[in-house]
Motif scaffolding. Sequence first.
Motif, mmCIF file in Angstrom:
data_model
loop_
_atom_site.group_PDB
_atom_site.id
_atom_site.type_symbol
_atom_site.label_atom_id
_atom_site.label_comp_id
_atom_site.label_asym_id
_atom_site.label_seq_id
_atom_site.Cartn_x
_atom_site.Cartn_y
_atom_site.Cartn_z
ATOM 1 N N ALA A 73 0.834 -1.203 0.000
ATOM 2 C CA ALA A 73 0.000 0.000 0.000
ATOM 3 C C ALA A 73 0.870 1.255 0.000
ATOM 4 C CB ALA A 73 -0.939 -0.002 1.204
ATOM 5 N N ARG A 74 1.961 1.240 0.771
ATOM 6 C CA ARG A 74 2.867 2.397 0.790
ATOM 7 C C ARG A 74 3.534 2.588 -0.566
ATOM 8 N NH1 ARG A 74 5.502 0.123 5.552
ATOM 9 N NH2 ARG A 74 3.948 0.356 7.166
ATOM 10 N N GLU A 75 3.959 1.479 -1.192
ATOM 11 C CA GLU A 75 4.580 1.568 -2.513
ATOM 12 C C GLU A 75 3.620 2.168 -3.532
ATOM 13 O OE1 GLU A 75 6.697 -1.694 -4.412
ATOM 14 O OE2 GLU A 75 7.034 -2.524 -2.416
ATOM 15 N N ILE A 76 2.398 1.675 -3.548
ATOM 16 C CA ILE A 76 1.407 2.145 -4.508
ATOM 17 C C ILE A 76 1.079 3.615 -4.259
ATOM 18 C CG2 ILE A 76 -0.983 1.896 -5.252
ATOM 19 C CD1 ILE A 76 -0.626 -1.134 -4.841
ATOM 20 N N PHE A 77 0.949 3.999 -2.984
ATOM 21 C CA PHE A 77 0.631 5.388 -2.663
ATOM 22 C C PHE A 77 1.718 6.324 -3.165
ATOM 23 C CE2 PHE A 77 0.548 9.106 0.126
ATOM 24 C CZ PHE A 77 -0.758 9.510 -0.072
ATOM 25 N N SER A 78 2.980 5.895 -3.055
ATOM 26 C CA SER A 78 4.071 6.765 -3.514
ATOM 27 C C SER A 78 4.074 6.918 -5.030
ATOM 28 C CB SER A 78 5.421 6.223 -3.039
ATOM 29 O OG SER A 78 5.726 5.025 -3.720
ATOM 30 N N LEU A 79 3.444 5.993 -5.750
ATOM 31 C CA LEU A 79 3.392 6.065 -7.211
ATOM 32 C C LEU A 79 2.211 6.878 -7.732
ATOM 33 C CD1 LEU A 79 4.256 2.358 -8.036
ATOM 34 C CD2 LEU A 79 5.770 4.337 -8.184
ATOM 35 N N LEU A 80 1.251 7.171 -6.870
ATOM 36 C CA LEU A 80 0.080 7.926 -7.306
ATOM 37 C C LEU A 80 0.476 9.355 -7.655
ATOM 38 C CD1 LEU A 80 -2.589 6.792 -4.701
ATOM 39 C CD2 LEU A 80 -2.381 6.078 -7.082
ATOM 40 N N PRO A 81 -0.101 9.916 -8.714
ATOM 41 C CA PRO A 81 0.239 11.295 -9.075
ATOM 42 C C PRO A 81 -0.292 12.274 -8.026
ATOM 43 C CG PRO A 81 -1.535 10.482 -10.458
ATOM 44 C CD PRO A 81 -1.076 9.327 -9.618
ATOM 45 N N ARG A 82 0.477 13.299 -7.791
ATOM 46 C CA ARG A 82 0.091 14.339 -6.834
ATOM 47 C C ARG A 82 -0.591 15.471 -7.588
ATOM 48 N NH1 ARG A 82 1.135 10.744 -3.863
ATOM 49 N NH2 ARG A 82 2.819 10.613 -2.380
ATOM 50 N N THR A 83 -1.660 15.962 -7.060
ATOM 51 C CA THR A 83 -2.312 17.140 -7.646
ATOM 52 C C THR A 83 -2.236 18.259 -6.623
ATOM 53 O OG1 THR A 83 -4.460 16.431 -6.820
ATOM 54 C CG2 THR A 83 -3.877 15.758 -9.045
ATOM 55 N N GLU A 84 -1.900 19.414 -7.110
ATOM 56 C CA GLU A 84 -1.816 20.579 -6.210
ATOM 57 C C GLU A 84 -3.183 21.218 -6.100
ATOM 58 O OE1 GLU A 84 1.353 23.290 -6.702
ATOM 59 O OE2 GLU A 84 2.696 21.740 -7.495
ATOM 60 N N LEU A 85 -3.542 21.619 -4.893
ATOM 61 C CA LEU A 85 -4.802 22.304 -4.674
ATOM 62 C C LEU A 85 -4.633 23.782 -4.975
ATOM 63 C CD1 LEU A 85 -5.861 20.610 -1.326
ATOM 64 C CD2 LEU A 85 -6.675 20.107 -3.619
ATOM 65 N N THR A 86 -5.535 24.302 -5.755
ATOM 66 C CA THR A 86 -5.488 25.738 -6.051
ATOM 67 C C THR A 86 -6.633 26.420 -5.314
ATOM 68 O OG1 THR A 86 -6.829 25.392 -8.029
ATOM 69 C CG2 THR A 86 -4.442 25.405 -8.313
ATOM 70 N N PRO A 87 -6.367 27.565 -4.736
ATOM 71 C CA PRO A 87 -7.437 28.257 -4.010
ATOM 72 C C PRO A 87 -8.523 28.748 -4.967
ATOM 73 C CG PRO A 87 -5.414 29.546 -4.014
ATOM 74 C CD PRO A 87 -5.105 28.239 -4.664
ATOM 75 N N ILE A 88 -9.749 28.691 -4.510
ATOM 76 C CA ILE A 88 -10.884 29.135 -5.315
ATOM 77 C C ILE A 88 -11.261 30.536 -4.880
ATOM 78 C CG2 ILE A 88 -13.301 28.681 -5.884
ATOM 79 C CD1 ILE A 88 -12.746 25.743 -5.333
ATOM 80 N N GLY A 89 -11.503 31.377 -5.823
ATOM 81 C CA GLY A 89 -11.931 32.740 -5.513
ATOM 82 C C GLY A 89 -10.772 33.709 -5.506
ATOM 83 N N PRO A 90 -11.079 34.995 -5.202
ATOM 84 C CA PRO A 90 -10.021 36.033 -5.245
ATOM 85 C C PRO A 90 -9.106 35.991 -4.059
ATOM 86 C CG PRO A 90 -12.203 37.032 -4.928
ATOM 87 C CD PRO A 90 -12.366 35.554 -5.035
#
Length: 90
Positions: A73-90
């Motif tokens: 599970a740790r190996e697979i988690f490290s292979l998952l792509p990371r997405t950056e959170l962008t703030p919504i709004g001004p």
Amino acid sequence: AALCGASPVERSSGKQQRRRLNRGGDRQANAALYRIVQSRLRWDPRTQAYLKRRISEGKTRREVIRCLKRYVAREIFSLLPRTELTPIGP
């Protein structure tokens, strides 16, 4: 591992210290981890050596499979792509 239901949960009584797998989480993902571990135990020499070593330390085959599922599970988690959170709004 917690999302797949492969994380340990205390299940102790008296002098006996035990853990069991978390019953929550995605059962299909847990089944996939189990299949991966079974395949590795059959064909991967490193995993087979790990199994022998842990059994000689006094662990049961079932407990060793639990540990291997967490490693996978740790190996697979490290292979998952990371997405950056962008703030919504001004």
